[in-house]
Design a protein around this motif. Sequence first.
Motif, PDB file in Angstrom:
ATOM      1  N   MET A   1      -1.587  37.796   4.315  1.00 39.18           N
ATOM      2  CA  MET A   1      -0.724  38.840   3.781  1.00 39.18           C
ATOM      3  C   MET A   1      -1.354  40.235   3.801  1.00 39.18           C
ATOM      4  N   PRO A   2      -2.699  40.390   3.847  1.00 44.72           N
ATOM      5  CA  PRO A   2      -3.258  41.737   3.799  1.00 44.72           C
ATOM      6  C   PRO A   2      -2.717  42.617   4.916  1.00 44.72           C
ATOM      7  N   GLY A   3      -2.240  43.826   4.534  1.00 43.91           N
ATOM      8  CA  GLY A   3      -1.823  44.793   5.529  1.00 43.91           C
ATOM      9  C   GLY A   3      -0.421  44.640   6.070  1.00 43.91           C
ATOM     10  N   HIS A   4       0.250  43.550   5.723  1.00 40.85           N
ATOM     11  CA  HIS A   4       1.626  43.417   6.204  1.00 40.85           C
ATOM     12  C   HIS A   4       2.455  42.620   5.213  1.00 40.85           C
ATOM     13  N   PHE A   5       3.758  42.901   5.241  1.00 37.26           N
ATOM     14  CA  PHE A   5       4.686  42.208   4.353  1.00 37.26           C
ATOM     15  C   PHE A   5       4.961  40.797   4.864  1.00 37.26           C
ATOM     16  N   GLU A   6       5.133  39.894   3.924  1.00 38.11           N
ATOM     17  CA  GLU A   6       5.550  38.531   4.237  1.00 38.11           C
ATOM     18  C   GLU A   6       6.728  38.173   3.344  1.00 38.11           C
ATOM     19  N   PRO A   7       7.633  37.327   3.842  1.00 39.47           N
ATOM     20  CA  PRO A   7       8.804  36.977   3.034  1.00 39.47           C
ATOM     21  C   PRO A   7       8.429  36.124   1.835  1.00 39.47           C
ATOM     22  N   LEU A   8       9.173  36.291   0.761  1.00 40.78           N
ATOM     23  CA  LEU A   8       9.015  35.461  -0.432  1.00 40.78           C
ATOM     24  C   LEU A   8      10.109  34.393  -0.458  1.00 40.78           C
ATOM     25  N   PRO A   9       9.822  33.221  -0.982  1.00 41.72           N
ATOM     26  CA  PRO A   9      10.874  32.207  -1.112  1.00 41.72           C
ATOM     27  C   PRO A   9      12.028  32.742  -1.954  1.00 41.72           C
ATOM     28  N   GLY A  10      13.227  32.564  -1.487  1.00 45.74           N
ATOM     29  CA  GLY A  10      14.387  33.032  -2.223  1.00 45.74           C
ATOM     30  C   GLY A  10      14.745  34.481  -1.972  1.00 45.74           C
ATOM     31  N   GLY A  11      14.028  35.133  -1.056  1.00 50.70           N
ATOM     32  CA  GLY A  11      14.324  36.533  -0.733  1.00 50.70           C
ATOM     33  C   GLY A  11      13.263  37.470  -1.260  1.00 50.70           C
ATOM     34  N   GLY A  12      13.228  38.651  -0.704  1.00 52.98           N
ATOM     35  CA  GLY A  12      12.212  39.619  -1.106  1.00 52.98           C
ATOM     36  C   GLY A  12      11.003  39.538  -0.197  1.00 52.98           C
ATOM     37  N   ALA A  13       9.990  40.321  -0.533  1.00 51.51           N
ATOM     38  CA  ALA A  13       8.798  40.408   0.304  1.00 51.51           C
ATOM     39  C   ALA A  13       7.582  40.699  -0.552  1.00 51.51           C
ATOM     40  N   ALA A  14       6.412  40.393  -0.010  1.00 55.36           N
ATOM     41  CA  ALA A  14       5.156  40.644  -0.720  1.00 55.36           C
ATOM     42  C   ALA A  14       4.120  41.185   0.255  1.00 55.36           C
ATOM     43  N   VAL A  15       3.231  42.025  -0.272  1.00 57.78           N
ATOM     44  CA  VAL A  15       2.148  42.566   0.536  1.00 57.78           C
ATOM     45  C   VAL A  15       0.951  42.816  -0.378  1.00 57.78           C
ATOM     46  N   ALA A  16      -0.252  42.525   0.132  1.00 60.81           N
ATOM     47  CA  ALA A  16      -1.481  42.828  -0.607  1.00 60.81           C
ATOM     48  C   ALA A  16      -1.918  44.241  -0.246  1.00 60.81           C
ATOM     49  N   LEU A  17      -2.144  45.058  -1.261  1.00 56.48           N
ATOM     50  CA  LEU A  17      -2.567  46.441  -1.044  1.00 56.48           C
ATOM     51  C   LEU A  17      -3.858  46.696  -1.806  1.00 56.48           C
ATOM     52  N   ASP A  18      -4.776  47.431  -1.173  1.00 51.19           N
ATOM     53  CA  ASP A  18      -5.977  47.792  -1.925  1.00 51.19           C
ATOM     54  C   ASP A  18      -5.704  49.093  -2.687  1.00 51.19           C
ATOM     55  N   ASP A  19      -6.681  49.497  -3.495  1.00 49.99           N
ATOM     56  CA  ASP A  19      -6.470  50.659  -4.366  1.00 49.99           C
ATOM     57  C   ASP A  19      -6.182  51.931  -3.573  1.00 49.99           C
ATOM     58  N   VAL A  20      -6.861  52.109  -2.441  1.00 44.93           N
ATOM     59  CA  VAL A  20      -6.652  53.306  -1.622  1.00 44.93           C
ATOM     60  C   VAL A  20      -5.237  53.306  -1.038  1.00 44.93           C
ATOM     61  N   GLU A  21      -4.785  52.164  -0.546  1.00 46.31           N
ATOM     62  CA  GLU A  21      -3.440  52.072   0.023  1.00 46.31           C
ATOM     63  C   GLU A  21      -2.371  52.357  -1.028  1.00 46.31           C
ATOM     64  N   ILE A  22      -2.566  51.806  -2.232  1.00 42.49           N
ATOM     65  CA  ILE A  22      -1.624  52.065  -3.328  1.00 42.49           C
ATOM     66  C   ILE A  22      -1.568  53.554  -3.621  1.00 42.49           C
ATOM     67  N   SER A  23      -2.745  54.181  -3.684  1.00 43.12           N
ATOM     68  CA  SER A  23      -2.830  55.608  -3.983  1.00 43.12           C
ATOM     69  C   SER A  23      -2.144  56.451  -2.905  1.00 43.12           C
ATOM     70  N   ILE A  24      -2.341  56.092  -1.638  1.00 43.83           N
ATOM     71  CA  ILE A  24      -1.747  56.853  -0.530  1.00 43.83           C
ATOM     72  C   ILE A  24      -0.228  56.757  -0.570  1.00 43.83           C
ATOM     73  N   ILE A  25       0.291  55.526  -0.692  1.00 41.83           N
ATOM     74  CA  ILE A  25       1.746  55.366  -0.690  1.00 41.83           C
ATOM     75  C   ILE A  25       2.362  56.091  -1.883  1.00 41.83           C
ATOM     76  N   ARG A  26       1.735  55.955  -3.047  1.00 44.08           N
ATOM     77  CA  ARG A  26       2.286  56.613  -4.235  1.00 44.08           C
ATOM     78  C   ARG A  26       2.284  58.124  -4.077  1.00 44.08           C
ATOM     79  N   SER A  27       1.189  58.671  -3.576  1.00 44.99           N
ATOM     80  CA  SER A  27       1.090  60.111  -3.376  1.00 44.99           C
ATOM     81  C   SER A  27       2.145  60.610  -2.388  1.00 44.99           C
ATOM     82  N   LEU A  28       2.330  59.876  -1.299  1.00 40.74           N
ATOM     83  CA  LEU A  28       3.335  60.274  -0.307  1.00 40.74           C
ATOM     84  C   LEU A  28       4.751  60.203  -0.893  1.00 40.74           C
TER      85      LEU A  28
END
Length: 201
Positions: A1-28
């Motif tokens: 899962m690191p670096g890319h989304f994967e489907p969740l059972p029943g719908g939806g998606a999940a992705v593992a993000l590190d602290d820097v990635e979280i900070s970048i997406i939030r800032s953008l």
Amino acid sequence: MPGHFEPLPGGGAAVALDDVEISIIRSLAVQLLELVGPGPGEDASDDPLAELFAEGPSEPPKDPVLRRLFPDAYSDPEGPPARPEDAEEQREYSAEFRRYTENDLRAGKRENALAVVRSLDALTPAADGGAVLKLSGEESRQWLSSLNDLRLAIGSRLEITDEDDTDLLYRLPDEDPRKPMVMAYLWLGGLQETLVSTLMP
């Protein structure tokens, strides 16, 4: 899962993000919120009827990023029409369309970006840093729309207009001042692509 989304059972998606990635997406996402501005009614009265009949702007935005996010509805991608009267007609149709749709479009983009910020703020950090982001089907669609808006905004700043421009980005030297923005653009593209695949039936 690191670096890319994967489907969740029943719908939806999940992705593992590190602290820097979280900070970048939030800032953008926060920068996108500031760029798009408040949605209709956030600066106005609490009168829902007034909001319903509120007219938006009729002229395209001056900022090139906003022009990319809110393009003219009746512009010809192949270039200006041969006849001046056709060009004037396109401008009139675009102005009318923009007047009655842009406020709603801005509100939608704002709500999607807010959904990104809220879901990141609600993450529970892992012991070793980072977190796993889990999105419902609706949240996944909001993320997908917002990732697209972020890439359009960055692409506009980088003056990317077609796939050939994207190919050139891979060959930029490390000392080029655009390199961090290019890396963010390409990374968001990868996230967007894997999120699309999780939403496909």
